[in-house]
Design a protein around this motif. Structure first.
Motif, PDB file in Angstrom:
ATOM      1  N   PHE B  23       0.799  -1.233   0.000  1.00  0.00           N
ATOM      2  CA  PHE B  23       0.000   0.000   0.000  1.00  0.00           C
ATOM      3  C   PHE B  23       0.827   1.275   0.000  1.00  0.00           C
ATOM      4  O   PHE B  23       0.338   2.342   0.338  1.00  0.00           O
ATOM      5  CB  PHE B  23      -1.025   0.010   1.144  1.00  0.00           C
ATOM      6  CG  PHE B  23      -2.122  -0.982   0.906  1.00  0.00           C
ATOM      7  CD1 PHE B  23      -3.018  -0.783  -0.127  1.00  0.00           C
ATOM      8  CD2 PHE B  23      -2.219  -2.129   1.670  1.00  0.00           C
ATOM      9  CE1 PHE B  23      -4.015  -1.711  -0.389  1.00  0.00           C
ATOM     10  CE2 PHE B  23      -3.218  -3.055   1.412  1.00  0.00           C
ATOM     11  CZ  PHE B  23      -4.116  -2.846   0.383  1.00  0.00           C
ATOM     12  N   GLU B  24       2.107   1.152  -0.389  1.00  0.00           N
ATOM     13  CA  GLU B  24       2.905   2.360  -0.548  1.00  0.00           C
ATOM     14  C   GLU B  24       2.490   3.078  -1.824  1.00  0.00           C
ATOM     15  O   GLU B  24       2.101   2.460  -2.814  1.00  0.00           O
ATOM     16  CB  GLU B  24       4.391   1.966  -0.636  1.00  0.00           C
ATOM     17  CG  GLU B  24       5.317   3.160  -0.773  1.00  0.00           C
ATOM     18  CD  GLU B  24       6.795   2.759  -0.676  1.00  0.00           C
ATOM     19  OE1 GLU B  24       7.086   1.693  -0.103  1.00  0.00           O
ATOM     20  OE2 GLU B  24       7.622   3.521  -1.177  1.00  0.00           O
ATOM     21  N   ARG B  25       2.578   4.395  -1.789  1.00  0.00           N
ATOM     22  CA  ARG B  25       2.260   5.177  -2.974  1.00  0.00           C
ATOM     23  C   ARG B  25       3.432   5.092  -3.959  1.00  0.00           C
ATOM     24  O   ARG B  25       4.588   5.163  -3.546  1.00  0.00           O
ATOM     25  CB  ARG B  25       2.039   6.628  -2.564  1.00  0.00           C
ATOM     26  CG  ARG B  25       1.527   7.491  -3.677  1.00  0.00           C
ATOM     27  CD  ARG B  25       1.254   8.877  -3.144  1.00  0.00           C
ATOM     28  NE  ARG B  25       0.470   9.619  -4.140  1.00  0.00           N
ATOM     29  CZ  ARG B  25      -0.299  10.646  -3.848  1.00  0.00           C
ATOM     30  NH1 ARG B  25      -0.426  11.056  -2.622  1.00  0.00           N
ATOM     31  NH2 ARG B  25      -0.954  11.265  -4.789  1.00  0.00           N
ATOM     32  N   VAL B  26       3.113   4.988  -5.244  1.00  0.00           N
ATOM     33  CA  VAL B  26       4.158   4.836  -6.261  1.00  0.00           C
ATOM     34  C   VAL B  26       3.873   5.803  -7.407  1.00  0.00           C
ATOM     35  O   VAL B  26       2.709   6.024  -7.752  1.00  0.00           O
ATOM     36  CB  VAL B  26       4.164   3.384  -6.809  1.00  0.00           C
ATOM     37  CG1 VAL B  26       5.309   3.171  -7.766  1.00  0.00           C
ATOM     38  CG2 VAL B  26       4.230   2.378  -5.682  1.00  0.00           C
ATOM     39  N   TYR B  27       4.913   6.401  -7.953  1.00  0.00           N
ATOM     40  CA  TYR B  27       4.743   7.228  -9.155  1.00  0.00           C
ATOM     41  C   TYR B  27       5.155   6.414 -10.360  1.00  0.00           C
ATOM     42  O   TYR B  27       6.278   5.910 -10.416  1.00  0.00           O
ATOM     43  CB  TYR B  27       5.559   8.506  -9.037  1.00  0.00           C
ATOM     44  CG  TYR B  27       5.087   9.360  -7.902  1.00  0.00           C
ATOM     45  CD1 TYR B  27       3.900  10.085  -8.025  1.00  0.00           C
ATOM     46  CD2 TYR B  27       5.783   9.419  -6.699  1.00  0.00           C
ATOM     47  CE1 TYR B  27       3.429  10.847  -6.973  1.00  0.00           C
ATOM     48  CE2 TYR B  27       5.315  10.176  -5.639  1.00  0.00           C
ATOM     49  CZ  TYR B  27       4.139  10.892  -5.780  1.00  0.00           C
ATOM     50  OH  TYR B  27       3.675  11.638  -4.736  1.00  0.00           O
ATOM     51  N   VAL B  28       4.253   6.275 -11.322  1.00  0.00           N
ATOM     52  CA  VAL B  28       4.459   5.346 -12.424  1.00  0.00           C
ATOM     53  C   VAL B  28       4.635   6.089 -13.745  1.00  0.00           C
ATOM     54  O   VAL B  28       3.821   6.941 -14.095  1.00  0.00           O
ATOM     55  CB  VAL B  28       3.248   4.388 -12.535  1.00  0.00           C
ATOM     56  CG1 VAL B  28       3.441   3.410 -13.672  1.00  0.00           C
ATOM     57  CG2 VAL B  28       3.034   3.643 -11.231  1.00  0.00           C
ATOM     58  N   GLY B  29       5.687   5.754 -14.465  1.00  0.00           N
ATOM     59  CA  GLY B  29       5.882   6.263 -15.815  1.00  0.00           C
ATOM     60  C   GLY B  29       6.408   7.683 -15.854  1.00  0.00           C
ATOM     61  O   GLY B  29       6.578   8.330 -14.830  1.00  0.00           O
ATOM     62  N   ARG B  30       6.632   8.143 -17.093  1.00  0.00           N
ATOM     63  CA  ARG B  30       7.194   9.497 -17.261  1.00  0.00           C
ATOM     64  C   ARG B  30       6.204  10.555 -16.820  1.00  0.00           C
ATOM     65  O   ARG B  30       6.584  11.635 -16.401  1.00  0.00           O
ATOM     66  CB  ARG B  30       7.564   9.718 -18.731  1.00  0.00           C
ATOM     67  CG  ARG B  30       8.824   8.968 -19.101  1.00  0.00           C
ATOM     68  CD  ARG B  30       9.320   9.297 -20.501  1.00  0.00           C
ATOM     69  NE  ARG B  30      10.102   8.152 -20.950  1.00  0.00           N
ATOM     70  CZ  ARG B  30       9.636   7.252 -21.788  1.00  0.00           C
ATOM     71  NH1 ARG B  30       8.441   7.356 -22.310  1.00  0.00           N
ATOM     72  NH2 ARG B  30      10.380   6.222 -22.117  1.00  0.00           N
ATOM     73  N   ASP B  31       4.909  10.256 -16.937  1.00  0.00           N
ATOM     74  CA  ASP B  31       3.901  11.230 -16.529  1.00  0.00           C
ATOM     75  C   ASP B  31       3.648  11.210 -15.026  1.00  0.00           C
ATOM     76  O   ASP B  31       2.794  11.951 -14.541  1.00  0.00           O
ATOM     77  CB  ASP B  31       2.587  10.978 -17.266  1.00  0.00           C
ATOM     78  CG  ASP B  31       2.696  11.343 -18.741  1.00  0.00           C
ATOM     79  OD1 ASP B  31       3.578  12.154 -19.071  1.00  0.00           O
ATOM     80  OD2 ASP B  31       1.920  10.802 -19.539  1.00  0.00           O
ATOM     81  N   MET B  32       4.377  10.368 -14.286  1.00  0.00           N
ATOM     82  CA  MET B  32       4.237  10.287 -12.823  1.00  0.00           C
ATOM     83  C   MET B  32       2.789  10.025 -12.401  1.00  0.00           C
ATOM     84  O   MET B  32       2.221  10.751 -11.584  1.00  0.00           O
ATOM     85  CB  MET B  32       4.727  11.590 -12.173  1.00  0.00           C
ATOM     86  CG  MET B  32       6.160  11.937 -12.498  1.00  0.00           C
ATOM     87  SD  MET B  32       7.294  11.301 -11.293  1.00  0.00           S
ATOM     88  CE  MET B  32       7.065  12.439  -9.944  1.00  0.00           C
ATOM     89  N   LEU B  33       2.182   9.009 -12.983  1.00  0.00           N
ATOM     90  CA  LEU B  33       0.826   8.640 -12.582  1.00  0.00           C
ATOM     91  C   LEU B  33       0.868   8.090 -11.159  1.00  0.00           C
ATOM     92  O   LEU B  33       1.801   7.394 -10.786  1.00  0.00           O
ATOM     93  CB  LEU B  33       0.266   7.571 -13.519  1.00  0.00           C
ATOM     94  CG  LEU B  33       0.363   7.850 -15.012  1.00  0.00           C
ATOM     95  CD1 LEU B  33      -0.183   6.672 -15.798  1.00  0.00           C
ATOM     96  CD2 LEU B  33      -0.389   9.114 -15.375  1.00  0.00           C
ATOM     97  N   THR B  34      -0.163   8.397 -10.373  1.00  0.00           N
ATOM     98  CA  THR B  34      -0.191   7.910  -9.004  1.00  0.00           C
ATOM     99  C   THR B  34      -0.690   6.469  -8.959  1.00  0.00           C
ATOM    100  O   THR B  34      -1.658   6.122  -9.616  1.00  0.00           O
ATOM    101  CB  THR B  34      -1.127   8.780  -8.157  1.00  0.00           C
ATOM    102  OG1 THR B  34      -0.582  10.092  -8.139  1.00  0.00           O
ATOM    103  CG2 THR B  34      -1.224   8.265  -6.733  1.00  0.00           C
ATOM    104  N   GLY B  35       0.009   5.648  -8.160  1.00  0.00           N
ATOM    105  CA  GLY B  35      -0.418   4.271  -7.986  1.00  0.00           C
ATOM    106  C   GLY B  35      -0.195   3.826  -6.558  1.00  0.00           C
ATOM    107  O   GLY B  35       0.346   4.578  -5.731  1.00  0.00           O
ATOM    108  N   GLU B  36      -0.647   2.617  -6.275  1.00  0.00           N
ATOM    109  CA  GLU B  36      -0.551   2.086  -4.924  1.00  0.00           C
ATOM    110  C   GLU B  36      -0.106   0.629  -5.037  1.00  0.00           C
ATOM    111  O   GLU B  36      -0.614  -0.098  -5.895  1.00  0.00           O
ATOM    112  CB  GLU B  36      -1.933   2.180  -4.276  1.00  0.00           C
ATOM    113  CG  GLU B  36      -1.945   2.125  -2.782  1.00  0.00           C
ATOM    114  CD  GLU B  36      -3.373   2.289  -2.241  1.00  0.00           C
ATOM    115  OE1 GLU B  36      -3.520   2.799  -1.134  1.00  0.00           O
ATOM    116  OE2 GLU B  36      -4.326   1.897  -2.914  1.00  0.00           O
ATOM    117  N   VAL B  37       0.826   0.198  -4.188  1.00  0.00           N
ATOM    118  CA  VAL B  37       1.289  -1.181  -4.237  1.00  0.00           C
ATOM    119  C   VAL B  37       0.201  -2.083  -3.672  1.00  0.00           C
ATOM    120  O   VAL B  37      -0.235  -1.899  -2.544  1.00  0.00           O
ATOM    121  CB  VAL B  37       2.578  -1.361  -3.406  1.00  0.00           C
ATOM    122  CG1 VAL B  37       3.033  -2.820  -3.423  1.00  0.00           C
ATOM    123  CG2 VAL B  37       3.678  -0.463  -3.930  1.00  0.00           C
TER     124      VAL B  37
END
Lengths: 442, 534
Positions: B23-37
């Motif tokens: 459940f850590e927050r993650v920034y995904v891709g070049r556009d820094m999309l917000t995600g969650e583990v």
């Protein structure tokens, strides 16, 4: 960004419209690919899923003739886009946005992704301007306003085609409105329907953009066609400031295509085999209707849904009803007694009507006339059940009056055949009817 | 800590990053999309992305944020409008135009805005965990600033007067600072001293609710109904007129036009209790049906955390979600993309426990600073095909305190609110009736019983009347039918678009009393003159 196209001949398996490509370097989700068959045919596809170097591609064409070893897949590094230009007005395209009216392809002014972007809810303007469809039962009792999405729930065999044709040719803004265009997307058309609609469009000459997806075309195109139509509509509305009415028929064909593709992807089925994400998928189309605060133009949507088994609780009309702002429900009973358009007033509803009618929009007495007509008709309809049990003779004078009113309302107000009624004529018809029965209209 | 994307399937992304937490927050891709583990594996992690993944490619960078998905809590939230990840929609519009393009983080709170801080503690004071050190004035509310230390400590400095949220509000002797705003993980309920039994009625201004199916402060209510039964209109009417301090409204997977309409209304209408503009007591969280599905799942948590934050200051907060079915569907979509074992209708097996856990965040509490605050929840449910046996409605039934069944046939007869008076119930009836007996009239309970009785009798008479016609009934029965009709049309029906939209309990009482008095007097006449009625 890649500097060149990437070409692969590493297709490892094929099933239906799906193919797996191996050892692909840096593919993107939704990326458009060109699939070149060994016989030289070229088809378009889209990246569906990526697992390391293995990419799952969905092909939008006829996959018979593809093989493992000779089929080439070209990755374009771009998501699916629609070519746009003001010249699309007056043209007829197929579901892949290729002209089928004999004229050459236009030169696009710009390209936009077909899935569009959601309108920021804080940027939306509240729909409140009237669109006249020419049908009394819609304009008078279930008013359509700019930016609304109002589906027509039909049943197999009912004249929804004729009704759509009427709206195509008759819909317009009231005086002083902006530039108006209809975007028409027909999905899963039989040739019979196709030739009917083409005749209608020819009669219109211009003021439309049409997308026709034929019943024998690959189902993927059925999912794409409404997206092209809406991207075109958004362009005309928000780039060119026009008021656009999008008519999509028939959403039931769309949903069946969605189910077919979902099943071929081996996804978990939801109710009646339709995928669990059908609500979100339909919303991604319907929610593209709207107006933008401080901006010109609007996208209004009128999708047609054929209710399988005449069942309004079937997942297709049910999910549609949860997304749209009301519904126009057609009735088999009215069609049987030759009433056109056969709209059943009681279950029909336009949720955004209240702000779109009245002084300055339609007419001052619109709300009062519409409320009274509904009330008296509902009372008359209620009494029909009693009439069936106790018989007409056993009923009070007032009850008989209401029964007669309900009949006259269906025959004279709802029924209008092929004629077009302006909002004023609609309201006068309703008012005259109530006066004739000496009903209180205050 | 950065890694790379290895695979993508819908909103789930496989990454090769190690050392992440669940459940850590993650920034995904070049556009820094917000995600969650959402899952950790030997060779990496599975990330749930909260924005559209269209165009995202393998090999793009991934970065862990080092903390779970959080919301920012501090002054300036009230009258704000946020998306499911607490991005402020109005500022988002100013930055990127009318369409939402993914991958852009804008803080929910403006750190540069100036506030006037009035301290209530002074240097040298001992501060216990959760104690209030002062307040800033946020619209009509005192926005209390609380200490978040874990043990009791002495203040070495405290601010006074104008301050921005980027500044320190106070400092302890050991150097720890108290800031005006902070981040809190959305999936963890905010702490309180203890939970109290729900007390007192929550007046909604809706006659059929207040009189027949009353809400309690700190309670929960569910509103299931098919489409067109007026769930949204009823929820919005409650949001407008409920007797609470702050309203948090979540538009969860619903219509954009509806939200536009609501925003416009809330900016013009006045709160009947305080006389201020409604928007000044409202927080909106909006994730329309075409916005990313995963953010829809998060939106109710984002919203409830903000609601709890104001509850912690001792306010009465009302949380409304429209609709929880859309949240459950989002949960189902995520579960499917994780290839979990499905239960009924494809919903994950943990649907009921998640929902129960969420509803438990409602309640009356004694806050960390000793005040009493409450959080009441109202959730609408959109059962497919109007079928109440489906999993979401059933899961709600097990935990909800008030059940208001919205009836399609009433809606077709244009009887609104279309609350079915036979099927609905309130588990708070006993306690709240005492409240109304006390506050409005000692006759409240008696009237309520008679009203139910009349409606019940009408139902059985109606069946007979349909066969033999109303003329064939006895005079007393015809009178009862007439009175029941009055109860339905003059009392239970309430038009949300007129003056009558808000009915204070006194008015509610006087209407029903008027009808019942009429009934009694006509009954009396009948007894005197047995052959005549009218």
């Amino acid at each position: 960004m890649r500097l060149s196209e990437h070409r692969y001949r590493t297709v490892s398996s094929l099933a239906g419209s799906l193919l797996f490509v191996q050892n692909v370097f840096e593919a993107r989700i939704g990326e458009v690919v060109n699939v070149l068959a060994p016989d030289g045919r070229s088809m378009v596809g889209e990246v569906l899923r990526i697992e390391g170097g293995t990419v799952l591609v969905e092909v939008y064409g006829e996959t018979s003739g593809l093989d493992i070893g000779h089929t080439t897949v070209v990755f374009t590094d771009s998501v699916r886009k629609a070519p746009l230009s003001p010249e699309i007005i007056g043209r007829v395209f197929n579901g892949s946005f290729e002209p089928i009216d004999g004229a050459p392809m236009f030169i696009p002014e710009k390209q936009e992704p077909v899935n569009g972007f959601p309108i920021n809810p804080a940027a939306r303007a509240r729909p409140r301007e009237f669109i006249e469809t020419g049908y009394s039962v819609i304009d008078g009792l279930n008013t359509l306003v700019k930016g609304q999405k109002l589906p027509i729930f039909s049943c197999a065999g009912l004249p929804s085609k004729e009704m759509v044709a009427g709206i195509l040719t008759n819909a317009r803004l009231t005086e002083g409105g902006g530039k108006f265009t209809v975007v028409f997307a027909a999905l899963g058309l039989t040739f019979h329907e196709y030739s009917y609609y083409m005749e209608v469009l020819e009669g219109m000459k211009t003021g439309f953009v049409a997308f026709a997806n034929m019943a024998d075309k690959p189902v993927m195109e059925r999912l794409l066609a409404p997206r092209f139509a809406l991207t075109a509509a958004e362009y005309l509305a928000f780039d060119k400031g026009m008021d656009v009415l999008v008519i999509i028929t028939d959403m039931t064909n769309y949903c069946d295509a969605l189910r077919e593709i979902s099943t071929s992807r081996e996804e978990l089925p939801g109710r009646r085999g339709y995928p669990g994400y059908m609500y979100s998928d339909l919303a991604s189309l319907f929610e593209r209707a709207g107006r933008i605060r401080g901006g010109k133009g609007s996208v209004t949507m009128l999708p047609v849904v054929t209710m399988p088994e005449d069942d309004i609780t079937h997942p297709i009309p049910d999910l549609t009803g949860y997304i749209t702002e009301g519904q126009i429900v057609l009735s088999r009973d009215l069609h049987q007694v030759n009433i056109f358009p056969p709209v059943d007033v009681l279950p029909s509803l336009s949720r955004l009507m209240q702000k779109g009618i009245g002084a300055g929009r339609t007419r001052e007495d619109h709300r009062s006339i519409s409320n009274h007509l509904y009330k008296y008709y509902a009372a008359g309809r209620d009494l029909r059940r009693l009439e069936a049990i106790v018989g007409r003779d056993a009923m009070t004078k007032n009850d008989i009056l209401m029964l007669d009113f309900a009949d006259a309302f269906e025959r004279e107000f709802v029924n209008q055949g092929l004629s077009r009624r302006s909002i004023s004529e609609t309201l006068d018809t309703g008012l005259d009817l109530m006066k004739r029965f000496s009903l209180d209209t205050s | 800590m950065t890694g790379k994307i290895r695979g993508i399937s819908g909103p789930t992304v496989h990454v090769d990053l190690k050392g992440l937490k669940l459940f850590e927050r993650v920034y995904v891709g070049r556009d820094m999309l917000t995600g969650e583990v959402v899952r950790l594996q030997e060779d990496g992690a599975v990330v749930q992305v909260y924005e559209s993944t269209s165009g995202l490619g393998v090999g793009e960078p991934v970065k862990g944020a080092g903390m779970p998905l959080t919301v920012r809590l501090g002054p300036g939230i009230i009258s704000g409008m946020f998306d499911g990840l607490q991005r402020p929609l109005e500022r988002l519009r100013d930055v990127m135009g009318p369409f939402i393009i993914s991958g852009r983080e804008i803080y929910a709170i403006d750190y540069t805005a100036k506030w006037l801080f009035s301290p209530s503690k002074k240097i040298g004071d001992d501060i216990a965990p959760g104690e209030i050190i002062g307040f800033v004035q946020e619209r009509q509310f005192k926005h209390f600033i609380t200490a978040r230390n874990t043990t009791s400590k002495k203040l070495s400095w405290i601010a006074d007067g104008e301050i921005t949220l980027g500044d320190s509000f106070a400092r302890f002797e050991d150097g720890e600072e108290i800031m005006g705003c902070f981040e809190w993980p959305v999936r963890i309920p905010r702490p309180y001293r203890r939970k109290l039994p729900s007390s007192g009625a929550l007046v909604t201004g809706q006659r059929s609710i207040d009189f027949l199916f009353p809400f309690a402060r700190g309670g929960t209510a569910i509103l299931p109904g098919g489409f067109g039964t007026g769930k949204t209109v009823l929820e919005q009417a409650i949001a407008k007129f409920a007797d609470v301090d702050i309203v948090v409204y979540v538009g969860c997977g619903e219509r954009g036009n509806e939200m536009a309409e609501m925003i416009e209304e809330f900016q013009t209408l006045k709160d009947p209790w305080s006389g201020k503009q409604l928007m000044e007591r409202t927080i909106l969280v909006v994730n329309t049906s075409n916005m990313p599905v995963a953010a829809r799942e998060a939106s109710i948590y984002t919203a409830v955390t903000m609601a709890e934050y104001y509850r912690d200051m001792g306010y009465h907060v009302l949380f409304l979600a429209d609709s929880i079915s859309r949240w459950a569907e989002a949960l189902r979509e995520i579960s499917a993309s994780l290839e979990e074992m499905p239960a009924e209708e494809g919903y994950p097996t943990y649907l009921a426990s998640r929902l129960a856990g969420f509803l438990e965040r409602a309640g009356v509490v004694e806050t960390m600073s000793g005040a009493i605050g409450s959080l009441t929840m109202i959730l609408s449910v959109s059962p497919p095909g109007g079928d109440f046996t489906e999993p979401v409605a059933q899961a709600c039934l097990r935990t909800g305190g008030v059940f208001l069944m919205l009836d399609t046939s009433l809606a077709h007869r244009r009887h609104f609110p279309a609350i079915n008076w036979f099927q609905s119930y309130s588990l708070y009836s006993k306690k709240t009736t005492l409240y109304y007996n006390d506050k409005v009239s000692p006759e409240w309970e008696k009237m309520q019983l008679r009203c139910r009785e009349i409606l019940q009798k009408e139902e059985s008479l109606r069946e007979i009347a349909e066969i033999i016609g109303i003329e064939g009934l006895q005079d007393a029965d015809r009178l009862l039918m007439k009175v029941a009709g009055m109860v339905r049309t003059d009392f239970l029906s309430q038009n949300s678009f007129t003056e009558d939209a808000f009915s204070p309990p006194e008015k509610t009482f006087s209407i029903i009393k008027g009808i019942l008095d009429f009934y009694d007097s006509e009954l009396g006449k009948l007894k005197e003159k047995p052959s005549h009625v009218e």
